[in-house]
Structure formats: structure tokens, C-alpha cells
Design an enzyme around this catalytic site. Structure first.
Site, PDB file in Angstrom:
ATOM      1  N   THR A 138      33.466  65.528  15.134  1.00 40.17           N
ATOM      2  CA  THR A 138      33.059  65.221  13.749  1.00 40.17           C
ATOM      3  C   THR A 138      31.567  65.504  13.580  1.00 40.17           C
ATOM      4  O   THR A 138      31.128  66.096  12.587  1.00 40.17           O
ATOM      5  CB  THR A 138      33.376  63.751  13.403  1.00 40.17           C
ATOM      6  OG1 THR A 138      34.642  63.425  13.953  1.00 40.17           O
ATOM      7  CG2 THR A 138      33.400  63.526  11.910  1.00 40.17           C
ATOM      8  N   ALA A 189      32.890  58.196  15.924  1.00 35.68           N
ATOM      9  CA  ALA A 189      33.396  56.996  16.602  1.00 35.68           C
ATOM     10  C   ALA A 189      34.873  57.195  16.884  1.00 35.68           C
ATOM     11  O   ALA A 189      35.543  57.989  16.221  1.00 35.68           O
ATOM     12  CB  ALA A 189      33.191  55.757  15.752  1.00 35.68           C
ATOM     13  N   GLU A 202      24.191  57.803  23.356  1.00 37.44           N
ATOM     14  CA  GLU A 202      24.478  57.436  21.955  1.00 37.44           C
ATOM     15  C   GLU A 202      23.968  56.018  21.675  1.00 37.44           C
ATOM     16  O   GLU A 202      23.392  55.747  20.627  1.00 37.44           O
ATOM     17  CB  GLU A 202      25.980  57.521  21.681  1.00 37.44           C
ATOM     18  CG  GLU A 202      26.470  58.956  21.616  1.00 37.44           C
ATOM     19  CD  GLU A 202      27.996  59.084  21.544  1.00 37.44           C
ATOM     20  OE1 GLU A 202      28.460  60.156  21.164  1.00 37.44           O
ATOM     21  OE2 GLU A 202      28.708  58.128  21.872  1.00 37.44           O
ATOM     22  N   LYS A 244      40.612  56.755  12.446  1.00 39.81           N
ATOM     23  CA  LYS A 244      39.719  55.890  13.224  1.00 39.81           C
ATOM     24  C   LYS A 244      39.635  54.463  12.692  1.00 39.81           C
ATOM     25  O   LYS A 244      39.062  53.586  13.339  1.00 39.81           O
ATOM     26  CB  LYS A 244      38.299  56.503  13.247  1.00 39.81           C
ATOM     27  CG  LYS A 244      38.245  57.950  13.673  1.00 39.81           C
ATOM     28  CD  LYS A 244      38.642  58.112  15.136  1.00 39.81           C
ATOM     29  CE  LYS A 244      38.631  59.540  15.632  1.00 39.81           C
ATOM     30  NZ  LYS A 244      37.334  60.146  15.767  1.00 39.81           N
TER      31      LYS A 244
HETATM   32  C1  5RP Z   1      31.427  60.549  22.213  1.00 40.95           C
HETATM   33  C2  5RP Z   1      31.787  59.707  21.052  1.00 40.95           C
HETATM   34  C3  5RP Z   1      32.324  60.379  19.851  1.00 40.95           C
HETATM   35  O1  5RP Z   1      31.494  60.131  18.782  1.00 40.95           O
HETATM   36  C4  5RP Z   1      33.718  59.864  19.582  1.00 40.95           C
HETATM   37  O2  5RP Z   1      34.491  60.113  20.736  1.00 40.95           O
HETATM   38  C5  5RP Z   1      34.364  60.537  18.368  1.00 40.95           C
HETATM   39  O3  5RP Z   1      34.578  61.888  18.611  1.00 40.95           O
HETATM   40  P1  5RP Z   1      35.306  62.851  17.554  1.00 40.95           P
HETATM   41  O4  5RP Z   1      34.371  62.934  16.387  1.00 40.95           O
HETATM   42  O5  5RP Z   1      35.454  64.136  18.303  1.00 40.95           O
HETATM   43  O6  5RP Z   1      36.615  62.216  17.204  1.00 40.95           O
HETATM   44  O7  5RP Z   1      31.630  58.523  21.046  1.00 40.95           O
HETATM   45  O8  5RP Z   1      31.014  59.769  23.293  1.00 40.95           O
END
Ligand code: 5RP
Length: 498
Positions: A35, A89, A109, A127
Site C-alpha cells: 500500500t 498496516a 516502522e 484490514k
Molecule cells: C510491514 C508492514 C506493512 O505496512 C503491512 O504488512 C501492510 O502491508 P501491505 O500494505 O502490503 O498490506 O507493517 O512491516
């Protein structure tokens, strides 16, 4: 549209919305994941159209993507303050508590988030959850040497840890050279409590619970964009208006005193004000329950809607609100008022266990504290943590909780030396005695935030030449002294609108 395209579209919409929060000259934290990759793409377009920003990447992959888009990067250590961070997230709930680390980048992060004024989370519609952890395993970053031991500890708290492997079955290694344990808990209804437990396991570098960090979540769903703000969880006894006005009053007072060229000091009590002692309150209740055969105390979270505050006033409130003295007459006896345990009673059994040094570091910070402290400092104020904790060995775990929460160099004025040779001073006498020292070392006290009325009164009296704000607080989840004192409180958390 295939599902893949549908969620990609949602990610892209959320990312486009987040870019609107980026302004000229900002230092931007850039998260990791698919994302965030959309966000980097849109930010790149703006940079190529002349926007000047500097990005702080949270992973090597993100750094690469930023470079590709021509976004200038901070490559050495993280700057003191980051204006906005945009990150993804894996799950979020209604309080905007998050699970992160699906991509394995949770450590950086979290570090970047801790330096950030405004954390914006962008997600697709999968999510959003009622309760964290039901359908997603919590990632925990561990030192390779310790992973087996950490896994054992996680099992003891009902997590099912699996060492993360790559598709070729080799170990997944984080950018910092650590391993990830993906820990399946059936559900995580109390993320604060779990976070506190995980932080005390040696070998855990960081866990993926991000609590009180997100300022907003932007979610794409279908062709719509939804914007979530954290639900302010204030206790039922005060309204959001009172909470807001009280915080505003403190900030205005800081501004006035700064204009006069003085250093305004905000004094913050520790227990049941800035710290929530959830885990040790539960453990101490269980010990008192076993000693005095009180079955309700053995499962406090099921039996009581509020945990007891440890002060005699809050404890009395707890007993009467649960009608316990009628059922267990021995509970009427509070015992020693200062809690030294000299008189045997249910209260002192609880009190002695509650104050075990080895449990002190399990406390968690009251909601919003970190942002509140940084706002005080940004306005030129000086936060001072003042506590009646009386033993020397209590100093380090007290400090540890603040540092772990993200307060780098906290000023702590705690118990000693008041108990040196002078007998057990009350909390209030002790705090009053430290006022001269606070004025000489740090500045002009402008507010005392404390759950105990007698402490607030004593501190204000010791500074009677200054017009201090007396701010009563009742943190959510615990009983407090208003039912006994009748004095209205002004705060329930440190959350405020940014
Ligand atoms: C990485 C993270 C990411 O922000 C989380 O896994 C979400 O990823 P995506 O946007 O690919 O669903 O925490 O450590």
C-alpha cells in the site's frame, strides 16, 4: 474486477488521499509494504513537479523505491522529528490499534512512528477488524540467538509462534539481521496488556502491536475512501468537552508563562496517572484472593468492570462499587494507610504484591501521553514525572517504562530522599517536599496532574505563591478517589486533538 485488482484499487485510493497531507518542506516517514508503494509512486509525481520534501524510509526496499522515484532520502540516522509518516498496516481496530510487521519491517516502522507528529495509516478494506489477532498472526522481531527461548515464553501466554521462513525455506532475516516469529493468538482483545507482556521478554527486539500511534487511518473500500480517527476512550465520568478544555487550559498556561520568559513545569504523577499498572494489579489481586480466599479476585477481568486503584481511597471505591464488604466483612479493614504491610489485611496483601519491583516495568503508558509530552516540550514547557515510589530499586523500572514508551530523557523526581531516616512520609508530604528542588532545577510549576486529591492539594500549597492548575485524573479501567472526595476530575487520558 478480480479481487486482486479490487484491493489494489483500494490501496491506490487510500494512498492518493494520504498524499494530500504532504506539504512543502516536510520531513516524511515512509512506511513499507504494497500500500505504501502506491504512496511512494504518488509522492514521486509530486516531487518531480517541484515539491521539496525529505523522506525517512522504514526499510531498505522503501529506500530503493524512493530513490527510483527521485525522492530525496535521509540515509543516516533518523531526524529528531518527522512531520508526517504514511505507512500501511495488517489490521486495525476501532481504537486505531494496529498489527504491523507482515512485511517484516516493524522495528524501523515503530522507531520512525515514535519520532512522528502525525502517523497516517493507509489500508484496503480487508484490514479493518473488530478484534486484533483473530485472523492474523502477530509478528515479533527477535534476536536470532534468543528465538527458541522467546518462542517458549510466547507459548506460555497462549501464543502459537512460528518462525518465519522465505519461500525457499531459508530463514527470513529482517533489515536489522533478526528473525521474525509470527505468533497466532486466538484474539487480542487487550492489546496494551499483551504489548506490556511481550516487551518484558528478553530477546524480543520489537513486536507488531502499534498502540496509540496512528493519528488516522485512511481506508479504501470499493470506490470510496473512509477516514477513521481514534475513538477517544475516556472514562464514563468525564465528558470529551471537559477533557479537551482541561488540556487546552494547560497548553495556554504554558504559552503565557513562556512569554514571560520563564520555564513552565508540568508535574505528572506516575501511578494511575501516566502509568496504567494493568498487569501487576491483576497479579496482585490474584495473590490477595488466594491468601484470603476471595474467588472474585482470582479472575478480576471477568468479575469487575474496573480494576482497583491502589490508593486507600480508590481501593475503598472499588470495594463498595462491587458490594464486596457486605459479602466479605474482613475487607472492611483497609489496614495500614501507607501500605507498608505492617498490618495484615486484604488491602496490604494486595498492596505488597502490587509494589513488587520485578513487576514495575510491565506498566504501560496512559493513552496519548507521548504526544502530550512532545506538545508540552514543543511549546517550551518542561514535563517532570513526580512519584511517591519510595525505594531506590524502583527508579530504573520506572524510567524504563517511559523510555520504552518513547520518552527519551525523562526527568524523574521520585521518592528518595524523603524516606531516608524520616519514617514513611505520606505521598502528599513527600511530593510537597520536592517542590523547592523542582523550582530550583527545572522552572516554575504551572500544573500538577495527579489522581490523588491530597497530593494535588499538597503540591499547590507548597507553591502557594504561584497560581498552579490542579488537574485530577481518573485513567480508564481503574477506580479512583472521586467517590470518596467528591472533587470532580478533569482528565481521563492525555489524548487531544492535533
Ligand atoms: C510491514 C508492514 C506493512 O505496512 C503491512 O504488512 C501492510 O502491508 P501491505 O500494505 O502490503 O498490506 O507493517 O512491516
Amino acid at each position: 474486477m478480480s479481487n486482486e485488482n479490487k484491493y489494489d484499487r483500494e490501496k491506490s485510493l487510500a494512498a492518493q488521499e494520504a498524499v494530500k497531507y504532504i506539504e512543502e518542506g516536510m520531513v516524511i516517514g515512509v512506511g513499507s509494504g504494497t500500500t505504501t508503494a502506491y504512496f511512494i509512486k504518488y509522492l514521486g509525481e509530486k516531487v518531480r513537479n517541484g515539491l521539496n520534501v525529505i523522506a525517512v524510509p522504514t526499510s531498505d526496499k522503501t529506500a530503493e523505491l524512493c530513490k527510483y522515484e527521485g525522492i530525496p532520502l535521509v540515509t543516516t540516522s533518523i531526524p529528531k522529528q518527522v512531520d508526517v509518516t504514511v505507512d500501511g498496516a495488517d489490521q486495525f481496530d476501532s481504537k486505531l490499534s494496529l498489527i504491523k510487521g507482515g512485511g517484516g519491517d516493524l522495528l524501523r516502522e515503530k522507531i520512525v512512528a515514535s519520532a512522528t507528529k502525525r502517523e497516517i495509516i493507509i489500508v484496503d478494506s480487508r484490514k479493518q477488524v473488530e478484534v486484533l489477532g483473530v485472523t492474523f498472526a502477530l509478528p515479533i522481531e527477535v534476536i536470532p540467538f534468543a528465538w527458541i527461548k522467546v518462542a517458549e515464553e510466547v507459548k506460555k501466554i497462549k501464543g502459537n509462534p512460528i518462525l518465519r521462513l522465505k519461500s525457499d525455506n531459508s530463514y527470513f532475516i529482517t533489515d536489522q539481521g533478526n528473525y521474525i516469529l509470527d505468533c497466532k493468538f486466538n484474539s487480542i482483545p487487550e492489546p496494551e496488556e499483551l504489548a506490556a507482556k511481550l516487551s518484558t521478554i528478553p530477546g524480543v527486539v520489537e513486536h507488531g502491536l502499534f498502540i496509540n500511534i496512528a493519528s488516522k487511518v485512511i481506508m479504501g473500500k470499493g470506490e470510496e475512501v473512509y477516514d477513521f480517527q481514534p475513538e477517544v476512550s475516556i472514562s464514563k465520568v468525564i465528558t470529551e468537552r471537559v477533557q479537551k478544555d482541561s488540556i487546552d487550559e494547560i497548553f495556554k498556561k504554558i504559552d503565557r508563562v513562556v512569554k514571560l520568559g520563564e520555564k513552565p513545569v508540568v508535574e505528572l504523577d506516575v501511578d494511575l496517572t501516566t502509568y496504567k499498572p494493568i498487569s501487576r494489579t491483576i497479579k496482585a489481586l490474584k495473590i490477595a484472593g488466594e491468601t484470603y480466599k476471595i474467588p472474585e479476585f482470582l479472575e478480576p477481568q471477568n468479575k469487575f468492570d474496573l480494576l482497583p486503584g491502589y490508593t486507600p481511597e480508590a481501593w475503598t471505591s472499588f470495594l463498595s462499587r462491587n458490594k464486596l464488604p457486605e459479602k466479605y466483612p474482613e475487607l472492611r479493614w483497609i489496614g495500614d494507610k501507607d501500605g507498608t504491610g505492617s498490618n495484615a489485611s486484604v488491602y496490604s496483601a494486595f498492596h505488597i504484591a502490587f509494589w513488587r519491583t520485578e513487576w514495575l516495568a510491565e506498566d504501560i503508558l496512559t493513552e496519548g501521553l507521548i504526544s502530550f509530552i512532545s506538545e508540552i516540550e514543543n511549546r517550551g514547557g518542561i514535563p517532570v514525572f513526580i512519584s511517591g515510589r519510595w525505594k531506590e530499586e524502583q527508579f530504573e523500572p520506572t524510567k524504563e517504562v517511559l523510555i520504552r514508551g518513547g520518552i527519551k530523557n525523562p526527568i524523574l523526581v521520585i521518592g528518595k530522599p524523603s524516606h531516608d531516616g524520616k519514617g514513611p512520609l505520606s505521598d502528599a508530604e513527600n511530593k510537597a517536599m520536592r517542590q523547592q528542588e523542582i523550582r530550583e532545577k527545572y522552572g516554575t510549576p504551572i500544573a500538577i496532574i495527579d489522581d490523588r486529591l491530597e497530593n494535588r492539594v499538597a503540591v499547590c500549597k507548597a507553591n502557594s505563591d504561584i497560581d498552579m492548575l490542579s488537574v485530577g485524573i481518573s485513567i480508564s479501567g481503574f477506580t479512583y478517589d472521586e467517590e470518596i472526595t467528591g472533587i470532580p476530575i478533569k482528565l481521563s487520558t492525555f489524548q487531544f486533538e492535533k
